[in-house]
Scaffold this motif. Structure first.
Motif, mmCIF file in Angstrom:
data_model
loop_
_atom_site.group_PDB
_atom_site.id
_atom_site.type_symbol
_atom_site.label_atom_id
_atom_site.label_comp_id
_atom_site.label_asym_id
_atom_site.label_seq_id
_atom_site.Cartn_x
_atom_site.Cartn_y
_atom_site.Cartn_z
ATOM 1 N N THR A 115 37.383 27.159 51.257
ATOM 2 C CA THR A 115 37.818 27.591 52.646
ATOM 3 C C THR A 115 38.382 26.455 53.338
ATOM 4 O O THR A 115 38.486 25.394 52.640
ATOM 5 N N MET A 116 39.179 26.709 54.294
ATOM 6 C CA MET A 116 40.019 25.629 54.928
ATOM 7 C C MET A 116 39.144 24.641 55.651
ATOM 8 O O MET A 116 39.666 23.445 55.991
ATOM 9 N N ASP A 117 37.918 24.814 55.814
ATOM 10 C CA ASP A 117 37.209 23.754 56.225
ATOM 11 C C ASP A 117 36.184 22.925 55.195
ATOM 12 O O ASP A 117 35.455 22.245 55.399
ATOM 13 N N GLY A 118 36.788 23.071 53.844
ATOM 14 C CA GLY A 118 36.371 22.315 53.016
ATOM 15 C C GLY A 118 34.985 22.668 52.484
ATOM 16 O O GLY A 118 34.529 21.656 51.508
ATOM 17 N N ARG A 119 34.718 23.938 52.129
ATOM 18 C CA ARG A 119 33.503 24.323 51.861
ATOM 19 C C ARG A 119 33.553 25.397 50.751
ATOM 20 O O ARG A 119 34.713 26.123 50.362
ATOM 21 N N LEU A 120 32.700 25.436 49.655
ATOM 22 C CA LEU A 120 32.790 26.129 48.408
ATOM 23 C C LEU A 120 32.465 27.754 48.982
ATOM 24 O O LEU A 120 31.551 27.899 49.042
ATOM 25 N N LEU A 121 33.514 28.564 48.711
ATOM 26 C CA LEU A 121 33.345 29.815 48.945
ATOM 27 C C LEU A 121 33.145 30.648 47.644
ATOM 28 O O LEU A 121 32.407 31.857 47.637
ATOM 29 N N GLY A 122 33.657 30.225 46.363
ATOM 30 C CA GLY A 122 32.975 30.951 45.352
ATOM 31 C C GLY A 122 33.782 30.106 43.956
ATOM 32 O O GLY A 122 34.317 29.050 44.224
ATOM 33 N N VAL A 123 33.438 30.699 43.088
ATOM 34 C CA VAL A 123 33.701 30.179 41.670
ATOM 35 C C VAL A 123 34.484 30.995 40.797
ATOM 36 O O VAL A 123 34.249 32.182 40.611
ATOM 37 N N ASN A 124 35.718 30.686 40.772
ATOM 38 C CA ASN A 124 36.845 31.550 40.265
ATOM 39 C C ASN A 124 36.592 31.905 38.853
ATOM 40 O O ASN A 124 36.100 31.019 37.699
ATOM 41 N N THR A 125 36.550 33.251 38.428
ATOM 42 C CA THR A 125 36.093 33.489 37.001
ATOM 43 C C THR A 125 36.993 34.516 36.268
ATOM 44 O O THR A 125 36.662 34.534 35.240
ATOM 45 N N ALA A 126 37.744 35.313 36.991
ATOM 46 C CA ALA A 126 38.694 36.229 36.302
ATOM 47 C C ALA A 126 40.024 36.617 36.894
ATOM 48 O O ALA A 126 39.980 36.313 38.341
ATOM 49 N N ILE A 127 40.755 37.051 36.310
ATOM 50 C CA ILE A 127 42.217 37.336 36.902
ATOM 51 C C ILE A 127 42.490 38.811 36.061
ATOM 52 O O ILE A 127 42.028 39.284 35.186
ATOM 53 N N TYR A 128 43.377 39.735 37.182
ATOM 54 C CA TYR A 128 44.107 40.751 36.577
ATOM 55 C C TYR A 128 45.325 40.361 36.102
ATOM 56 O O TYR A 128 46.186 39.735 36.858
ATOM 57 N N THR A 129 45.729 40.601 34.641
ATOM 58 C CA THR A 129 47.183 40.095 34.190
ATOM 59 C C THR A 129 47.521 41.086 33.078
ATOM 60 O O THR A 129 47.060 41.307 32.430
ATOM 61 N N ARG A 130 48.897 41.142 32.859
ATOM 62 C CA ARG A 130 49.351 41.726 31.724
ATOM 63 C C ARG A 130 50.250 40.709 30.936
ATOM 64 O O ARG A 130 50.366 40.905 29.676
ATOM 65 N N SER A 131 50.685 39.653 31.809
ATOM 66 C CA SER A 131 51.660 38.427 30.764
ATOM 67 C C SER A 131 50.584 37.379 30.356
ATOM 68 O O SER A 131 51.197 36.774 29.808
ATOM 69 N N GLY A 132 49.496 37.326 30.979
ATOM 70 C CA GLY A 132 48.641 36.164 30.667
ATOM 71 C C GLY A 132 48.686 35.198 31.740
ATOM 72 O O GLY A 132 47.827 34.100 31.702
ATOM 73 N N GLY A 133 49.453 35.372 32.558
ATOM 74 C CA GLY A 133 49.610 34.409 33.701
ATOM 75 C C GLY A 133 49.131 35.160 35.089
ATOM 76 O O GLY A 133 48.884 36.219 35.196
#
Length: 376
Positions: A126-144
């Motif tokens: 978050t913009m106050d410098g706190r951990l909001l979550g751990v990135n884990t997955a994406i939706y993608t068809r291209s790999g990016g």
């Protein structure tokens, strides 16, 4: 993500799965060996501790993920494609996403901050410098990145970290219910104004919800004041509440709104598991089995589709080098019968396997489907 000055690190379980050794690389390129404290496949989280460090590390404090709103600005930090630590920015696009399919407890934070392969295990901040979550997955068809990324909420992350720093075991509250999503047609049948909530289809005799007066046919609508849109929301709320807490559950019965105060308990671990790895001149050599009970069903998770009141003997693991693996026996298989003899418990299975046989006629249940096979 470093979440403690003592060198406690959180990442995704799929990042470290199968690793023989773990290293933590900091933004200043220093490397440290780390030990694995806890790996939780059901949440796709892992907790490590940096070894042999004689310093305090800068750490991210947790943000209560229930306080974030759609539209809030966030930063995603990671190492995309191995190019080095990278920061991208975006907003919270949606909350409580449940159709991602990478963990048992689906209530993800969606963000349009660019997340690419290599970002897994990185921080959503978050913009106050706190951990909001751990990135884990994406939706993608291209790999990016296409602007659809998902993060495990910090409230779930903190629960896993707390477990790792205590006894290293995660015991989550047990509802003892089977739930169904409320469709539009079902909502009309039940007289609901909109298709939201979790319909209770069945309750275990020892369900804490049942003991609080909730019945089959009731529709759960809130959990401690938070709206329940579908069964996955309920499972997530139960998981982060913790064993021993008391929850106020709102529900509808025949169009009337009610509430119940429910003491959250751990799943019953009876009958005894009697876990063992079988050995001998039979098809189950090198197969680990257990008696089924609510605790075993809960620990095995949603992937195995075990029913609420499942009984009998279940396969926990199969040595991949064994004959059992070669003929297709899998974890989660329930052994119903062998050579026409019903299998009720591990002791009965062991006794039957002591009798030599030239052919093993097996009856199994796998994900609700009956499988019959003969093995010589």
């Amino acid at each position: 993500v470093i979440v403690s000055a003592e060198g406690i690190v959180v990442t995704n379980n799929h990042v470290i799965s199968g690793a023989e050794a773990c290293k933590v690389v900091l933004s200043d390129r220093r490397e440290f060996s780390a030990e694995l404290l806890l790996a939780d496949e059901r949440t796709d989280l892992a907790v490590l501790k940096i070894l042999d460090a004689e310093e305090k590390f800068p750490a991210l404090p947790f943000r209560n993920s229930d306080t974030v709103k759609v539209g809030d600005f966030v930063l995603a930090i990671g190492n995309p494609f191995g190019v080095g630590q990278t920061v991208t920015n975006g907003i919270v696009s949606a909350l409580a996403r449940t159709s991602v399919g990478v963990t048992d407890f689906q209530s993800f934070i969606q963000t349009d901050a660019p997340i690419n392969p290599g970002n897994s295990g990185g921080a959503l901040v978050t913009m106050d410098g706190r951990l909001l979550g751990v990135n884990t997955a994406i939706y993608t068809r291209s790999g990016g990145s296409v602007g659809i990324g998902f993060a495990i909420p910090s409230n779930m992350v903190q629960q896993v970290v707390d477990a790792a720093l205590s006894d290293g075991r995660i015991v989550r509250p047990w509802a003892g219910v089977e739930l169904q999503k409320v469709s539009q047609s079902l909502a009309q049948t039940l007289g609901l104004a909109k298709p939201v909530g979790a319909l209770i289809v069945k309750l275990h005799p020892n369900s804490p919800l049942g003991k609080a007066g909730i019945k089959s046919g009731d529709v759960v609508t809130t959990f401690n004041g938070r709206e329940i849109l579908e069964p996955e929301n309920f499972r997530y709320r139960m998981a982060v509440a913790g064993v021993g807490a008391r929850a106020t559950i709102g529900y509808l019965r025949q169009g009337n709104r009610r509430t119940a105060s429910v003491k959250l308990v751990s799943p019953p671990d009876t009958p005894p598991r009697n876990e063992m790895t079988l050995t001998g001149q039979h098809i189950f050599n090198a197969v680990k089995v257990s008696n089924l009970n609510p605790a075993v069903v809960e620990e095995m998770g949603e992937a195995f589709k075990l029913s609420l009141e499942e009984e009998g003997v279940v396969i926990l693991s199969v040595d991949r080098r064994s004959r059992a693996a070669r003929v297709g026996l899998r974890p989660g298989d329930i052994i119903l019968a062998i050579n026409g003899k019903e299998i009720k418990n591990v002791a009965g299975l062991v006794g039957l396997l002591e009798k030599p046989s030239e052919q093993w006629n097996l009856e199994l249940r796998r994900a609700g489907r009956i499988i019959r096979t003969s093995i010589r």
